[in-house]
Design an enzyme around this catalytic site. Structure first.
Site, mmCIF file in Angstrom:
data_model
loop_
_atom_site.group_PDB
_atom_site.id
_atom_site.type_symbol
_atom_site.label_atom_id
_atom_site.label_comp_id
_atom_site.label_asym_id
_atom_site.label_seq_id
_atom_site.Cartn_x
_atom_site.Cartn_y
_atom_site.Cartn_z
ATOM 1 N N PHE A 189 0.856 -1.188 0.000
ATOM 2 C CA PHE A 189 0.000 0.000 0.000
ATOM 3 C C PHE A 189 0.899 1.248 0.000
ATOM 4 C CE2 PHE A 189 -2.920 3.110 1.894
ATOM 5 C CZ PHE A 189 -4.072 2.852 1.176
ATOM 6 N N TYR A 200 -11.290 2.325 10.041
ATOM 7 C CA TYR A 200 -12.467 2.789 9.280
ATOM 8 C C TYR A 200 -12.906 1.868 8.152
ATOM 9 C CZ TYR A 200 -8.657 4.870 6.426
ATOM 10 O OH TYR A 200 -7.522 5.080 5.690
ATOM 11 N N LYS A 201 -12.186 0.758 7.940
ATOM 12 C CA LYS A 201 -12.587 -0.142 6.855
ATOM 13 C C LYS A 201 -13.565 -1.199 7.398
ATOM 14 C CE LYS A 201 -8.517 1.047 4.244
ATOM 15 N NZ LYS A 201 -7.066 0.900 4.192
ATOM 16 N N ARG A 219 -12.874 -2.344 -7.574
ATOM 17 C CA ARG A 219 -12.861 -3.186 -6.372
ATOM 18 C C ARG A 219 -14.269 -3.321 -5.818
ATOM 19 N NH1 ARG A 219 -8.723 -1.294 -1.848
ATOM 20 N NH2 ARG A 219 -10.157 0.471 -1.919
ATOM 21 N N ASP A 250 0.773 -4.988 8.327
ATOM 22 C CA ASP A 250 -0.319 -4.030 8.230
ATOM 23 C C ASP A 250 -1.615 -4.829 8.049
ATOM 24 O OD1 ASP A 250 -2.225 -2.134 7.456
ATOM 25 O OD2 ASP A 250 -0.734 -0.869 6.450
HETATM 26 C C1 LIG Z 1 -6.286 1.944 4.351
HETATM 27 C C2 LIG Z 1 -4.878 1.591 4.603
HETATM 28 C C3 LIG Z 1 -4.068 2.428 5.368
HETATM 29 C C4 LIG Z 1 -4.643 3.710 5.896
HETATM 30 O O1 LIG Z 1 -3.728 4.564 6.439
HETATM 31 P P1 LIG Z 1 -4.232 5.839 7.249
HETATM 32 O O2 LIG Z 1 -2.977 6.509 7.613
HETATM 33 O O3 LIG Z 1 -4.976 5.331 8.452
HETATM 34 O O4 LIG Z 1 -5.110 6.618 6.346
HETATM 35 C C5 LIG Z 1 -2.768 2.033 5.598
HETATM 36 N N1 LIG Z 1 -2.290 0.866 5.111
HETATM 37 C C6 LIG Z 1 -3.056 0.050 4.368
HETATM 38 C C7 LIG Z 1 -2.510 -1.242 3.865
HETATM 39 C C8 LIG Z 1 -4.366 0.392 4.092
HETATM 40 O O5 LIG Z 1 -5.126 -0.419 3.350
#
Ligand SMILES: *Cc1c(COP(=O)(O)O)cnc(C)c1O
Length: 410
Positions: A124, A220-221, A369, A195
């Site tokens: 990511f 938040y997911k 997605r 992560d």
């Molecule tokens: C959504 C996501 C994030 C989000 O990072 P924020 O700093 O909380 O916005 C980080 N890593 C991965 C793999 C994600 O899917």
């Protein structure tokens, strides 16, 4: 596979009633819980109460009386139960990006003489960016080693300080073998950092069984904590007193209200706090995590695999020769709670689909997605979503000129 059969799956679904816990708009099929989870009904009620009573009436007394000050550790302990960690090993704070920065910086100091953070090129982007920024800040002795997915184990050696990976790939949904890769890292004295942003609430995670050292994840997911919800971090108990946070704020001090002039790190995971916790967002996240704790999680995983399998079967069946390719693993056990489809005009097709009430998202350059949050997605939603997609492709509704312009957030 017809619509009637899908409706019968919904009637037999042991999780069907959980959907009532969410406030979902009529006329919308929401397949983006992997990006922003839906709103639990209890959240509005709880936040109204927090605002009126705890903040409005309790005022500053609520830090003690309403236990606001304990929220990061208390909610961390609850999330720990979802990811196979023990109480005291998880704390809620900051964003995932900031937590990654803190853990990488803290863990690099435990690995003197090791110069690399190993990761994969498809990680990511924020994870790559944070590692790049940290390395730039350091002494010039560190570097990022970026390899392809299949090369990770061969790229491990005694110069690698940290193996940094995302468990479920955000684009394809493919799941890494956490236990095997963590063990491979340990054979070289490398720490493993995972992560879990697309894992918690989507696939089973057992940090203890996998002997993971460090982890971060998003609120938040699939956890449904709300837009920009606080994130969490995990540090295995044995490492907690060795790892310092580079953001040595007062909330991570051993005695924040002693107002000493020198920083002294708190014991355990609390030292990973920096500033004051955002209480409204924290308590919204807590409602959502409490809901997860009441759910039969193996059943939720079973359903998310079944929803994904159904989606792929319908795509194979009804979207042949329409320029669509399945870009996720076909085998449910190695696929997260999402399926991605490739199409040359993915962005425009997704915009047209959203205008028909089917909400997924687009990831560059050519992926659509579809997330299957098993707490509120129905089998019939999958059927209707694929029918709408077929209609958009056949009528070429995506060719409308306004879909050519990209919105800020895709
Ligand atoms: C959504 C996501 C994030 C989000 O990072 P924020 O700093 O909380 O916005 C980080 N890593 C991965 C793999 C994600 O899917």
């Amino acid at each position: 596979m017809d619509r009637e059969t899908c409706l019968s799956f919904d009637r037999q679904d042991p999780l069907a009633a959980v959907r009532q816990e969410f406030a979902l708009p009529d006329g919308v099929i929401y397949l983006d819980g992997n990006s922003l989870g839906a709103l639990p009904r209890q959240t509005a009620q709880r936040l109204n109460q927090v605002i009126a009573e705890e903040w409005g009436t309790g005022l500053i007394r609520s830090w003690n009386a309403a236990h606001w000050i304990d929220a990061p550790a208390r909610i961390g302990d609850k999330i720990a139960r979802l990811i196979g960690a023990s109480a005291g090993e998880v704390i809620v704070a900051d964003s995932t990006s900031v937590n990654l920065f803190k853990l990488l910086a803290g863990a690099l100091r435990l690995q003197p003489g090791r110069h690399f953070i190993l990761t994969e090129s498809a990680n990511f982007p924020t994870d790559l960016y944070i590692a790049q920024g940290l390395i730039e800040l350091l002494d010039g002795n560190h570097a990022l080693r970026v390899v392809e997915r299949g090369e990770l184990e061969r790229a491990l050696d005694g110069s690698v300080a940290i193996l940094m990976l995302t468990h479920v790939d955000y684009a394809s949904g493919e799941i890494h073998d956490m236990r095997r890769l963590t063990s491979a890292a340990h054979q070289h004295g490398t720490l493993a950092l995972w992560d879990l942003s697309h894992s918690a609430g989507a696939v089973p995670v057992d940090l203890k069984a996998s002997q993971v050292d460090l982890a971060i994840g998003c609120g938040y997911k699939y956890l449904n904590g709300g837009p920009g919800a606080p994130a969490y971090l995990f540090i295995a108990r044995v490492l907690q007193d060795a790892i310092r946070s580079p953001l040595s704020g007062w909330m991570g001090h051993a005695a924040p209200f002693a107002f000493e002039s020198e920083y002294r790190a708190a014991a355990g995971i609390s030292r990973q706090l920096a500033g004051s916790p955002p209480i409204l967002s924290m308590l919204a996240l807590e409602v959502a995590v409490d809901l997860w704790l009441k759910v039969d999680r193996p059943e939720a995983r079973k359903k998310s695999m079944a929803l994904g399998d159904l989606f792929i079967a319908l795509v194979d069946d009804s979207l042949r020769d329409l320029g669509i390719e399945v870009a996720s693993p076909r085998e449910a056990p190695i696929r997260g709670s999402q399926v991605s489809l490739r199409h040359q005009e993915a962005y425009r097709v997704m915009r047209a689909l959203i205008d028909r009430g089917v909400i997924g998202d687009f990831r560059t350059p050519d992926l659509m997605r579809f997330g299957f949050a098993s707490l509120y997605t129905r089998y019939v939603d999958i059927f209707d979503a694929v029918s709408s997609l077929r209609d958009v492709l056949i009528t070429r509704a995506w060719q409308r000129p306004e879909y050519a312009t990209r919105l800020t957030v895709t």
